[in-house]
Structure formats: structure tokens, C-alpha cells
Scaffold this motif. Structure first.
Motif, PDB file in Angstrom:
ATOM      1  N   ARG A 181       9.777  28.501 -65.424  1.00  0.00           N
ATOM      2  CA  ARG A 181       9.616  27.801 -64.144  1.00  0.00           C
ATOM      3  C   ARG A 181      10.887  27.159 -63.604  1.00  0.00           C
ATOM      4  NH1 ARG A 181       4.751  27.693 -66.605  1.00  0.00           N
ATOM      5  NH2 ARG A 181       2.887  27.748 -65.299  1.00  0.00           N
ATOM      6  N   PHE A 182      11.841  26.848 -64.472  1.00  0.00           N
ATOM      7  CA  PHE A 182      13.032  26.113 -64.055  1.00  0.00           C
ATOM      8  C   PHE A 182      14.308  26.865 -64.379  1.00  0.00           C
ATOM      9  CE2 PHE A 182       9.802  22.921 -65.271  1.00  0.00           C
ATOM     10  CZ  PHE A 182       9.596  22.352 -64.033  1.00  0.00           C
ATOM     11  N   LYS A 183      15.308  26.740 -63.485  1.00  0.00           N
ATOM     12  CA  LYS A 183      16.626  27.345 -63.699  1.00  0.00           C
ATOM     13  C   LYS A 183      17.673  26.274 -63.423  1.00  0.00           C
ATOM     14  CE  LYS A 183      15.588  31.835 -64.260  1.00  0.00           C
ATOM     15  NZ  LYS A 183      14.511  31.661 -65.206  1.00  0.00           N
ATOM     16  N   LEU A 184      18.818  26.423 -64.056  1.00  0.00           N
ATOM     17  CA  LEU A 184      19.912  25.486 -63.857  1.00  0.00           C
ATOM     18  C   LEU A 184      20.841  26.003 -62.764  1.00  0.00           C
ATOM     19  CD1 LEU A 184      19.970  23.043 -65.721  1.00  0.00           C
ATOM     20  CD2 LEU A 184      21.959  24.026 -66.830  1.00  0.00           C
ATOM     21  N   THR A 185      21.301  25.119 -61.886  1.00  0.00           N
ATOM     22  CA  THR A 185      22.272  25.501 -60.856  1.00  0.00           C
ATOM     23  C   THR A 185      23.680  25.385 -61.450  1.00  0.00           C
ATOM     24  OG1 THR A 185      22.504  23.243 -60.021  1.00  0.00           O
ATOM     25  CG2 THR A 185      20.799  24.620 -58.997  1.00  0.00           C
ATOM     26  N   GLY A 186      24.660  25.825 -60.715  1.00  0.00           N
ATOM     27  CA  GLY A 186      26.042  25.763 -61.181  1.00  0.00           C
ATOM     28  C   GLY A 186      26.533  24.352 -61.407  1.00  0.00           C
ATOM     29  N   LYS A 226      22.215  20.870 -61.804  1.00  0.00           N
ATOM     30  CA  LYS A 226      20.908  20.400 -61.345  1.00  0.00           C
ATOM     31  C   LYS A 226      19.843  21.422 -61.739  1.00  0.00           C
ATOM     32  CE  LYS A 226      22.808  17.929 -57.412  1.00  0.00           C
ATOM     33  NZ  LYS A 226      22.994  17.954 -55.977  1.00  0.00           N
ATOM     34  N   ILE A 227      18.582  21.004 -61.722  1.00  0.00           N
ATOM     35  CA  ILE A 227      17.488  21.908 -62.077  1.00  0.00           C
ATOM     36  C   ILE A 227      16.758  22.297 -60.807  1.00  0.00           C
ATOM     37  CG2 ILE A 227      15.391  22.173 -63.439  1.00  0.00           C
ATOM     38  CD1 ILE A 227      16.484  19.921 -65.260  1.00  0.00           C
ATOM     39  N   GLN A 278      11.457  29.109 -50.364  1.00  0.00           N
ATOM     40  CA  GLN A 278      12.760  28.614 -50.799  1.00  0.00           C
ATOM     41  C   GLN A 278      12.660  27.847 -52.119  1.00  0.00           C
ATOM     42  OE1 GLN A 278      15.249  29.643 -48.789  1.00  0.00           O
ATOM     43  NE2 GLN A 278      13.628  30.508 -47.520  1.00  0.00           N
ATOM     44  N   PHE A 279      13.777  27.776 -52.826  1.00  0.00           N
ATOM     45  CA  PHE A 279      13.880  26.944 -54.016  1.00  0.00           C
ATOM     46  C   PHE A 279      14.226  25.518 -53.597  1.00  0.00           C
ATOM     47  CE2 PHE A 279      14.298  31.000 -56.094  1.00  0.00           C
ATOM     48  CZ  PHE A 279      13.745  30.790 -57.347  1.00  0.00           C
ATOM     49  N   THR A 280      13.939  24.557 -54.457  1.00  0.00           N
ATOM     50  CA  THR A 280      14.309  23.165 -54.207  1.00  0.00           C
ATOM     51  C   THR A 280      14.767  22.548 -55.522  1.00  0.00           C
ATOM     52  OG1 THR A 280      13.584  21.083 -53.241  1.00  0.00           O
ATOM     53  CG2 THR A 280      11.974  22.244 -54.566  1.00  0.00           C
ATOM     54  N   VAL A 281      15.411  21.392 -55.437  1.00  0.00           N
ATOM     55  CA  VAL A 281      15.914  20.702 -56.624  1.00  0.00           C
ATOM     56  C   VAL A 281      14.826  19.766 -57.147  1.00  0.00           C
ATOM     57  CG1 VAL A 281      17.695  19.128 -57.473  1.00  0.00           C
ATOM     58  CG2 VAL A 281      18.276  20.866 -55.793  1.00  0.00           C
ATOM     59  N   VAL A 282      14.710  19.691 -58.462  1.00  0.00           N
ATOM     60  CA  VAL A 282      13.729  18.830 -59.113  1.00  0.00           C
ATOM     61  C   VAL A 282      14.067  17.366 -58.832  1.00  0.00           C
ATOM     62  CG1 VAL A 282      12.935  18.070 -61.407  1.00  0.00           C
ATOM     63  CG2 VAL A 282      13.160  20.490 -60.904  1.00  0.00           C
ATOM     64  N   ASP A 283      13.047  16.539 -58.652  1.00  0.00           N
ATOM     65  CA  ASP A 283      13.235  15.113 -58.376  1.00  0.00           C
ATOM     66  C   ASP A 283      13.911  14.419 -59.558  1.00  0.00           C
ATOM     67  OD1 ASP A 283      11.718  12.108 -58.178  1.00  0.00           O
ATOM     68  OD2 ASP A 283      12.468  13.000 -56.329  1.00  0.00           O
ATOM     69  N   LYS A 284      14.691  13.400 -59.238  1.00  0.00           N
ATOM     70  CA  LYS A 284      15.457  12.661 -60.248  1.00  0.00           C
ATOM     71  C   LYS A 284      14.571  12.078 -61.348  1.00  0.00           C
ATOM     72  CE  LYS A 284      17.263   8.545 -59.575  1.00  0.00           C
ATOM     73  NZ  LYS A 284      18.008   7.401 -59.031  1.00  0.00           N
ATOM     74  N   ALA A 285      13.356  11.653 -60.991  1.00  0.00           N
ATOM     75  CA  ALA A 285      12.441  11.040 -61.946  1.00  0.00           C
ATOM     76  C   ALA A 285      11.951  12.029 -63.009  1.00  0.00           C
ATOM     77  CB  ALA A 285      11.242  10.448 -61.208  1.00  0.00           C
ATOM     78  N   ASP A 286      11.965  13.332 -62.700  1.00  0.00           N
ATOM     79  CA  ASP A 286      11.442  14.341 -63.619  1.00  0.00           C
ATOM     80  C   ASP A 286      12.519  15.054 -64.431  1.00  0.00           C
ATOM     81  OD1 ASP A 286       8.850  13.880 -62.571  1.00  0.00           O
ATOM     82  OD2 ASP A 286       9.302  15.201 -60.890  1.00  0.00           O
ATOM     83  N   VAL A 287      13.772  14.834 -64.108  1.00  0.00           N
ATOM     84  CA  VAL A 287      14.866  15.574 -64.741  1.00  0.00           C
ATOM     85  C   VAL A 287      14.892  15.360 -66.248  1.00  0.00           C
ATOM     86  CG1 VAL A 287      17.383  15.738 -64.923  1.00  0.00           C
ATOM     87  CG2 VAL A 287      16.295  15.719 -62.693  1.00  0.00           C
ATOM     88  N   LYS A 288      14.739  14.133 -66.698  1.00  0.00           N
ATOM     89  CA  LYS A 288      14.838  13.815 -68.124  1.00  0.00           C
ATOM     90  C   LYS A 288      13.792  14.565 -68.938  1.00  0.00           C
ATOM     91  CE  LYS A 288      14.972   9.864 -71.279  1.00  0.00           C
ATOM     92  NZ  LYS A 288      14.772   8.414 -71.393  1.00  0.00           N
ATOM     93  N   SER A 289      12.541  14.565 -68.473  1.00  0.00           N
ATOM     94  CA  SER A 289      11.466  15.225 -69.214  1.00  0.00           C
ATOM     95  C   SER A 289      11.617  16.739 -69.210  1.00  0.00           C
ATOM     96  CB  SER A 289      10.103  14.805 -68.678  1.00  0.00           C
ATOM     97  OG  SER A 289      10.000  15.100 -67.321  1.00  0.00           O
ATOM     98  N   ILE A 290      12.102  17.303 -68.104  1.00  0.00           N
ATOM     99  CA  ILE A 290      12.290  18.753 -68.010  1.00  0.00           C
ATOM    100  C   ILE A 290      13.449  19.185 -68.912  1.00  0.00           C
ATOM    101  CG2 ILE A 290      12.945  20.656 -66.480  1.00  0.00           C
ATOM    102  CD1 ILE A 290      11.334  19.143 -64.291  1.00  0.00           C
TER     103      ILE A 290
END
Length: 64
Positions: A13-18, A21-22, A46-58
Motif C-alpha cells: 500500500r505504501f511507497k517511499l518518495t525520493g 516521504k511516504i 492521484q497519489f498523496t503523501v501520508v499525514d504526519k501523524a501516521d508516518v511513525k506507525s507506517i
């Protein structure tokens, strides 16, 4: 200690950008599309960036 295992559902479900960011896809694009406007459906593609609050858990799920 054994190696950490990446969560299989998260890696699909998730990919890393250059820049580190996720990115993720939008929800609500799989079915019941007749009542949604063309503009809305196009925006959901379109793709979007994951919210800052969820980055740690992902990142934990992806073993980063």
C-alpha cells in the motif's frame, strides 16, 4: 535475534518518495463510481503523501 519482518499489507500500500516521504493512493475509487463526478474520480486517481501523524506507525510496519 531474528530479522524484523515487513508487514505484507503495508508494503503493498505504501511507497517511499525520493525525499523520504511516504506516498499512498486515495480511498473510495474501487466501486460505486456512478454517483461520483468525473472530476472527483480523476482526483482520487492521484497519489498523496501520508499525514504526519501516521508516518511513525507506517515506518514501523515497513521496518524503517
Amino acid at each position: 535475534m531474528p530479522k524484523m519482518k515487513t508487514n505484507s499489507s503495508a508494503k503493498k500500500r505504501f511507497k517511499l518518495t525520493g525525499s523520504g516521504k511516504i506516498k499512498r493512493k486515495h480511498a473510495f475509487k474501487s466501486h460505486i463510481l456512478t454517483k461520483k463526478s468525473t472530476k472527483r474520480k480523476r482526483a482520487l486517481t492521484q497519489f498523496t503523501v501520508v499525514d504526519k501523524a501516521d508516518v511513525k506507525s507506517i515506518k514501523k510496519l515497513l521496518c524503517m
